[in-house]
Design a protein around this motif. Structure first.
Motif, PDB file in Angstrom:
ATOM      1  N   VAL A 118      -3.061   5.661   5.177  1.00  0.00           N
ATOM      2  CA  VAL A 118      -1.834   4.584   4.858  1.00  0.00           C
ATOM      3  C   VAL A 118      -0.694   4.695   5.670  1.00  0.00           C
ATOM      4  O   VAL A 118       0.258   3.506   5.936  1.00  0.00           O
ATOM      5  CB  VAL A 118      -1.575   4.721   3.392  1.00  0.00           C
ATOM      6  CG1 VAL A 118      -0.419   3.838   2.939  1.00  0.00           C
ATOM      7  CG2 VAL A 118      -2.715   4.626   2.528  1.00  0.00           C
ATOM      8  N   ALA A 164       1.122   4.841  -2.350  1.00  0.00           N
ATOM      9  CA  ALA A 164       1.125   5.979  -1.506  1.00  0.00           C
ATOM     10  C   ALA A 164       2.061   6.754  -1.878  1.00  0.00           C
ATOM     11  O   ALA A 164       2.095   8.409  -1.943  1.00  0.00           O
ATOM     12  CB  ALA A 164       0.987   5.797  -0.178  1.00  0.00           C
ATOM     13  N   GLU A 197       0.791  -1.099  -0.023  1.00  0.00           N
ATOM     14  CA  GLU A 197       0.113   0.149   0.003  1.00  0.00           C
ATOM     15  C   GLU A 197       0.875   1.342   0.124  1.00  0.00           C
ATOM     16  O   GLU A 197       0.345   2.349  -0.589  1.00  0.00           O
ATOM     17  CB  GLU A 197      -1.011   0.004   1.085  1.00  0.00           C
ATOM     18  CG  GLU A 197      -2.082  -0.953   1.153  1.00  0.00           C
ATOM     19  CD  GLU A 197      -3.174  -0.800   2.160  1.00  0.00           C
ATOM     20  OE1 GLU A 197      -2.742  -0.048   2.993  1.00  0.00           O
ATOM     21  OE2 GLU A 197      -3.924  -1.689   2.283  1.00  0.00           O
TER      22      GLU A 197
END
Length: 263
Positions: free
Chosen positions: A247, A156, A152
């Protein structure tokens, strides 16, 4: 990793695993404050852990390690924010304090009584840790692993780079100072926080990447874009920043807890 709770979570876990000396933990926490005050949230907690109440004692990090040793089956970092209280035992004084601080630590086995720690700044170089009794240590069904957090963060990083590209030169009184310079300065400030040598390269990569994204977001939050945005554009930007902060928090929790839960 930008919180005293994260530093204590990782270093205390390393100490409990026998990989780190107590002095190493004390040195790591000194980056946040030279003096650490410890106090109980209530009389019952004070009696249980031989703490001051009311009031605090300057017994320092060694007292936190003693509490961790007496309670620890697991040590869990929490980084709550408005609208995101994952991992908190709802309805507790600890939860309320952790939400206010934006951070905290749970010590104990999920589903059983345990201890919560919440730091707060008391002065220029003084940090106060409040110790709470938790009736039931909470887990989180939304917790992700280190590999997923790493995945993730890759997306980001790309999104944060787009945000950074839209920021202008910043008028700070220093010629040539722009958003990228401010991001570099923010990252330099993080260089003083050390981590146990036993952390894996993957752990360190996740921590460093989360810090990079956080530095960009911090600068973006205090900097205007090059052009005055429309209402819809501003809303999309705010939504993106909130998602990226989520995140970052999730990755920081995953990196700390993937170490500490094994303690």
């Amino acid at each position: 990793m930008s919180s005293p709770s994260a530093t204590l979570t990782v270093w205390a876990a390393s100490w409990l695993a026998g990989d780190t000396a107590p002095d190493d933990v004390i040195d790591a926490l000194a980056a946040w404050a030279q003096m650490h005050l410890i106090g109980a949230a209530d009389a019952e907690t004070a009696v249980r852990h031989d703490l001051e109440w009311p009031g605090v004692t300057a017994s320092g990090v060694s007292t936190l390690l003693r509490i961790a040793r007496s309670e620890a089956a697991e040590i869990r970092l929490v980084l709550p924010t408005a609208g995101d209280v994952r991992g908190l035992p709802t309805g507790t004084e600890f939860a309320r304090a952790a939400i206010t601080a934006g951070e905290g630590i749970q010590i104990g086995t999920v589903g059983k009584p345990g201890v919560g720690l919440v730091p707060s700044k008391e002065g220029p170089d003084v940090l106060r840790w409040t110790v709470f009794s938790i009736p039931t240590v909470a887990g989180s069904a939304d917790t992700i692993g280190l590999r997923e957090a790493e995945y993730e963060l890759r997306q980001a990083v790309r999104d944060a780079a787009e945000v950074l590209g839209g920021l202008p030169t910043v008028a700070t009184g220093i010629p040539g100072t722009d958003a990228r310079t401010l991001v570099a300065e923010a990252l330099q400030a993080q260089a003083g926080y050390r981590w146990p040598s036993t952390l894996s390269p993957r752990h360190l990569q996740v921590i460093d990447t989360a810090d990079n994204v956080a530095a960009i977001l911090t600068v973006a939050a205090s900097t205007s874009t090059n052009q005055a945005p429309s209402v819809s554009t501003a809303q999309k930007r705010d939504d993106l920043l909130r998602r990226l902060w989520d995140v970052v928090r999730t990755a920081r929790v995953a990196s700390a807890n993937s170490v500490s839960i094994r303690a």
